[in-house]
Scaffold this active site. Structure first.
Site, short mmCIF file in Angstrom:
data_model
loop_
_atom_site.label_atom_id
_atom_site.label_comp_id
_atom_site.label_asym_id
_atom_site.label_seq_id
_atom_site.Cartn_x
_atom_site.Cartn_y
_atom_site.Cartn_z
N ASN A 77 2.89 13.64 0.67
CA ASN A 77 1.69 12.85 0.36
C ASN A 77 0.55 13.30 1.29
O ASN A 77 0.66 13.19 2.51
CB ASN A 77 2.01 11.36 0.55
N ASP A 97 -2.70 12.26 1.21
CA ASP A 97 -3.87 11.35 1.24
C ASP A 97 -4.57 11.36 2.60
O ASP A 97 -5.80 11.28 2.68
CB ASP A 97 -3.43 9.89 1.00
N HIS A 98 -3.76 11.41 3.67
CA HIS A 98 -4.37 11.25 5.00
C HIS A 98 -5.23 12.44 5.41
O HIS A 98 -6.02 12.34 6.34
CB HIS A 98 -3.30 10.97 6.05
N HIS A 138 -2.72 9.74 -3.96
CA HIS A 138 -2.98 8.40 -4.49
C HIS A 138 -4.48 8.28 -4.77
O HIS A 138 -5.28 8.32 -3.84
CB HIS A 138 -2.52 7.36 -3.46
N ARG A 141 -6.97 5.93 -5.29
CA ARG A 141 -7.17 4.48 -5.18
C ARG A 141 -8.46 4.08 -5.88
O ARG A 141 -9.41 4.87 -5.96
CB ARG A 141 -7.25 4.06 -3.71
N ARG A 143 -10.92 5.52 -1.26
CA ARG A 143 -11.09 5.56 0.22
C ARG A 143 -10.66 6.90 0.81
O ARG A 143 -11.06 7.25 1.89
CB ARG A 143 -10.36 4.40 0.89
N HIS A 144 -9.76 7.62 0.11
CA HIS A 144 -9.39 8.96 0.63
C HIS A 144 -9.51 10.01 -0.47
O HIS A 144 -10.48 10.76 -0.50
CB HIS A 144 -8.03 8.96 1.33
N GLU A 171 -0.25 8.91 -7.70
CA GLU A 171 -0.03 7.46 -7.65
C GLU A 171 -1.31 6.78 -8.08
O GLU A 171 -2.40 7.18 -7.66
CB GLU A 171 0.28 7.02 -6.22
N THR A 178 -0.17 0.63 0.62
CA THR A 178 0.51 -0.13 -0.44
C THR A 178 1.57 -1.05 0.17
O THR A 178 2.54 -0.58 0.75
CB THR A 178 1.20 0.86 -1.43
N GLU A 222 10.61 4.58 -7.99
CA GLU A 222 10.49 4.89 -6.56
C GLU A 222 10.74 3.59 -5.81
O GLU A 222 9.99 2.62 -5.95
CB GLU A 222 9.10 5.46 -6.22
N HIS A 279 7.77 5.37 1.54
CA HIS A 279 6.89 4.45 2.26
C HIS A 279 7.41 4.14 3.66
O HIS A 279 8.49 3.60 3.82
CB HIS A 279 6.66 3.13 1.51
N GLY A 280 6.60 4.52 4.64
CA GLY A 280 6.94 4.21 6.03
C GLY A 280 8.05 5.06 6.59
O GLY A 280 8.59 4.75 7.66
N1 PXP Z 1 5.19 6.35 -1.99
C1 PXP Z 1 4.22 5.52 -2.43
C2 PXP Z 1 4.35 4.96 -3.80
C3 PXP Z 1 3.10 5.21 -1.62
O1 PXP Z 1 2.16 4.37 -2.09
C4 PXP Z 1 2.99 5.81 -0.36
C5 PXP Z 1 1.79 5.53 0.49
O2 PXP Z 1 0.65 6.01 -0.14
C6 PXP Z 1 4.01 6.68 0.04
C7 PXP Z 1 5.10 6.92 -0.77
C8 PXP Z 1 3.95 7.39 1.37
O3 PXP Z 1 4.04 6.45 2.40
P1 PXP Z 1 3.84 6.93 3.91
O4 PXP Z 1 2.44 7.44 4.03
O5 PXP Z 1 4.09 5.69 4.70
O6 PXP Z 1 4.84 8.02 4.16
#
Ligand code: PXP
Length: 276
Positions: free
Chosen positions: A8, A10-11, A44, A46, A50-51, A71, A105, A153, A227-228
């Site tokens: 991912n 996004d950051h 993602h 959004r 925002r990103h 996403e 999320t 997921e 996630h996380g």
């Molecule tokens: N999966 C989904 C559906 C998410 O929304 C996110 C966060 O955008 C992630 C995975 C990745 O999460 P993390 O950035 O905490 O690794």
């Protein structure tokens, strides 16, 4: 089974938006990810942009040598995200819930919301495979199968929240769904009491993810998770039954600031391989 890594990115766009200029460019990360043998790029789009922006989606889809998983929320408005992604013919979509005020999320989709059904129909008509980001519970999985998605997921945020609180001095994390907000340390609670409670809760979260993964597989759904997740907490997640794909962003991009993106990806691949 080999587990696919979805990176991912996004950051990278989050950092760019801190200055609102054109660097760093998330597209550049796509090529580094390809060199590092990542299987998929995840972004993602959004509602508040925002990103990742519309133009990022277009450029990444045009140039990415890797499949792109986008996403998005179930925004069915005219000219909205669902329409745009159908027109662009994205490779794969993961439907997620979205709240303006959240940092990331926070929870899984409400699978009974009518717009979830409509968005799935719209993407399926466009020939785009759809996954849904859900809490690890049977009801959501049954509904996902009824609505004809290809995969689920599983939201690992509650697990990550417990893990990180148990193994760090964090008083609270933003990884978890809403109900976990109540699970911050109470002022009168001793560290030992809290650790016992967290261990118990962590075991329950892992069990819920294992049951959900098995059940989804039984119903013919592909099993993904995310996630996380980070270099420390990945091991129990990698062992989930039938797991095909992990989507990881924050921890890899954060580590990339220290060691470079290629090395950060390699370190995560090693952590995954070591846990299998
Ligand atoms: N999966 C989904 C559906 C998410 O929304 C996110 C966060 O955008 C992630 C995975 C990745 O999460 P993390 O950035 O905490 O690794």
């Amino acid at each position: 089974m080999k587990i696919a890594l979805g990176l991912n990115i996004d950051h990278i766009a989050t950092l760019r938006q801190a200055r609102r200029i054109h660097q760093p460019d998330p597209l550049e990360a796509v090529f580094i990810a390809k060199n590092a043998q990542v299987q998929q790029i995840t972004i993602h789009l959004r509602e508040d942009r925002r990103h990742i922006h519309d133009d990022d989606v277009r450029r990444i889809l045009t140039h990415s040598p890797l499949p792109v998983n986008v996403e998005c929320a179930c925004d069915l408005s005219a000219g909205g995200v669902v329409e745009m992604l159908c027109d662009l013919g994205v490779h794969k979509v993961t439907l997620v819930p979205e709240k303006r005020e959240e940092i990331t999320t926070e929870g899984g989709l409400n699978m009974h919301a009518p717009q979830v059904d409509s968005a799935i129909v719209r993407f399926r008509e466009a020939g785009i495979p759809v996954a849904v980001f859900i809490e690890p519970d049977r009801e959501s999985i049954v509904r996902a199968q009824e609505l004809g998605v290809s995969g689920v997921e599983l939201h690992t945020g509650a697990f990550a929240h417990c893990y990180d609180m148990l193994h760090s001095c964090l008083p609270y994390s933003h990884n978890a769904r809403g109900s976990m907000r109540d699970f911050a340390p109470k002022s009168a609670q001793t560290r030992a009491d809290l650790a016992r409670e967290l261990k118990d809760r962590l075991a329950r979260e892992i069990n819920a993810l294992e049951c959900a993964a098995s059940y989804a597989h039984t119903l013919g759904l592909l099993v993904f998770a995310g996630h996380g997740l980070n270099y420390e907490n990945i091991a129990p997640i990698v062992k989930l039954p039938h797991l095909q794909e992990l989507n990881i962003g924050h921890s890899i991009i954060a580590r990339a600031l220290m060691v470079g993106l290629y090395q950060a990806i390699k370190d995560m691949q090693e952590a995954i391989a070591n846990a299998l």
